[in-house]
Design a protein around this motif. Structure first.
Motif: not given
Length: 471
Positions: A117, A119, A173, A176, A193-196, A223, A225
């Motif tokens: 995920d 994260d 940014d 989360l 942990r949901a992206r939105k 978050r 990368h």
């Protein structure tokens, strides 16, 4: 706010502090200290604001302990100041009315990494370098990189940024969700942990950047990368700052997805050459880095080279080996210490502003005229891809005329940035040092901020005397 004094300091509650010291000593034993050296360390500020010591320091090891210490302080109207690594620059950890510093450095566990995920969940005392060392074998990394190896809780509290912000954003940014202790000791969990999400108020964004005035962060969901397939970078010299700024503006406006684009003026390049044993031409220079596929970074680098040439830049010198890039970026991150070597024995006073990218060249040009006109030694560096730059003024604190000139220079710089549609701080935060600029920047919104503070912290115990100027 001038250097000489800190105005509108909160009122000290001696009776409450004495009682709380006794209670915390009994509760935390050896993990509570009133030793002068420990208290001094927890008021340490790299700004020129005078240190203001807390009366005691609690070394917390869990959210529950933070909650308990805050509840005790709240019951007796005693201030609480959260402490991470003490790397903040605007007096954030000072205790203007005394009180208790809660040191979160022992809360330094990486709780979970969810590689699928992208994260992770960490305690606030985990530092950015510690997290990236932990992530090394996962193929992931955390990109926010202020020069100091700051704690992630502190980075969230000050809405930190860094050299990668132009590509990966800032802490607002990257965060989360949070766990935070409120002024009365209650523990809340925000985000997830949901992206939105469209559910409820965005309390995560409210707490990120609140500098410990609304709650104490005890857990952060971040978050991550993927480590890029290819990384390329290097340096490009320019005849003057205006040409370098124009190259930055054109690069951003052309949509080239540069990962890092940093400016160093000729004074800072000279300092880095001496401190980090580089051999760069002592002229305004851009440090750059590109992330992506092999073909992508090659194309991005070539496009930048064309832009630089059109703006009068010299040859773009590639750093093809990872160790060469590391050497360059280590020199960039050590710019503060390098600059101090230009005037040994002087105090380094760091300030930052951020302006719309179209006003970057104008703002830097006017700032440089002030530096030269006031006779200051003040190296300039910046995360110019997002319009943010820093000036470190080297001040002989035994010369009142230098102190006065520095104070005037910083004021002019901050007012200039605001008038250009920018902000008094792109990443240092407000703390004590930049409170005077907020009414000009935010207008009536200041009253809304006061209302939020009063609702969440009615007794005003959380990091008092920070962010909001006295009404």
């Amino acid at each position: 706010m001038s250097l000489a004094s800190i105005k509108d300091a909160p009122v000290r509650n001696d009776a409450g502090i004495e009682l709380v010291l006794s209670i915390l000593a009994q509760r935390f034993g050896e993990r509570f200290s009133t030793a002068g050296a420990i208290r001094e360390q927890h008021s340490h500020t790299t700004s020129w604001l005078p240190s203001q010591l807390p009366d005691g320091v609690v070394f917390a090891e869990s959210t529950e302990e933070v909650s308990e210490a805050v509840r005790i302080c709240n019951e007796h109207d005693v201030p609480v100041i959260a402490f991470g690594t003490g790397s903040s620059l605007e007096g954030h950890v000072n205790a203007p009315a005394g009180g208790i510093s809660i040191d979160l450095s022992r809360m330094n566990e990486v709780i979970a990494v969810n590689a699928e995920d992208l994260d992770c969940i960490v305690q606030p005392g985990v530092t950015r370098k510690q997290l990236n060392d932990y992530l090394r074998d996962t193929g992931l990394f955390f990109p926010i990189d202020p020069g100091a190896d700051a704690s992630l809780g502190g980075m969230a509290a000050t809405r930190a940024s860094g050299t990668n912000a132009v590509r990966y954003g800032t802490m607002k940014d990257a965060v989360l969700g949070l766990t935070a202790v409120l002024a009365d000791g209650r523990v809340i969990h925000t985000g997830g942990r949901a992206r939105k999400s469209s559910a409820g108020y965005d309390l995560t964004r409210l707490l990120v950047g609140s500098e410990g005035t609304l709650g104490i962060i005890t857990e952060v969901t971040l978050r991550l990368h993927g480590i890029p397939e290819a990384v390329s970078g290097g340096v490009c010299p320019f005849p003057d700052l205006e040409s370098a700024c124009n190259a930055v503006i054109a690069t951003i406006q052309c949509g080239i997805p540069v990962a890092r684009i940093e400016i160093l003026d000729k004074v800072q390049v000279k300092a880095c050459n001496a401190y980090s044993k580089l051999d760069l031409a002592e002229t305004p220079t851009l440090f750059l880095e590109f992330h992506g596929t092999e073909a992508g970074v090659r194309e991005q680098s070539e496009l930048f080279g064309e832009i630089a040439q059109d703006c009068g830049g010299g040859e773009f010198v590639w750093a093809t080996q990872a160790e060469d890039r590391t050497r360059l970026w280590t020199a960039r991150h050590n710019a503060y210490w390098a600059a101090l070597g230009l005037r040994p024995g002087c105090k380094g006073v760091s300030t930052d502003v951020c302006v719309p990218i179209s006003r970057l060249a104008d703002c830097i040009a006017e700032t440089y005229r002030d530096i030269e006109g006031m006779g200051l030694v003040a190296p300039l560096v910046g995360h110019v891809g997002d319009g943010n730059f820093h000036v470190l003024v080297l001040v002989d604190m035994d010369k009142p005329e230098e102190i006065e000139a520095t104070d005037r220079f910083i004021e002019r710089l901050n007012w200039r940035a605001i008038e250009m549609g920018g902000t008094c701080s792109g990443e240092h935060g407000v703390g004590q040092g930049k409170m005077k600029y907020l009414p000009k920047e935010h207008g009536e919104a200041i009253e809304a901020m006061r209302s939020i503070k009063a609702a969440l912290d009615p007794k005003g115990i959380l990091n008092p005397g920070k962010i909001l100027p006295a009404g």
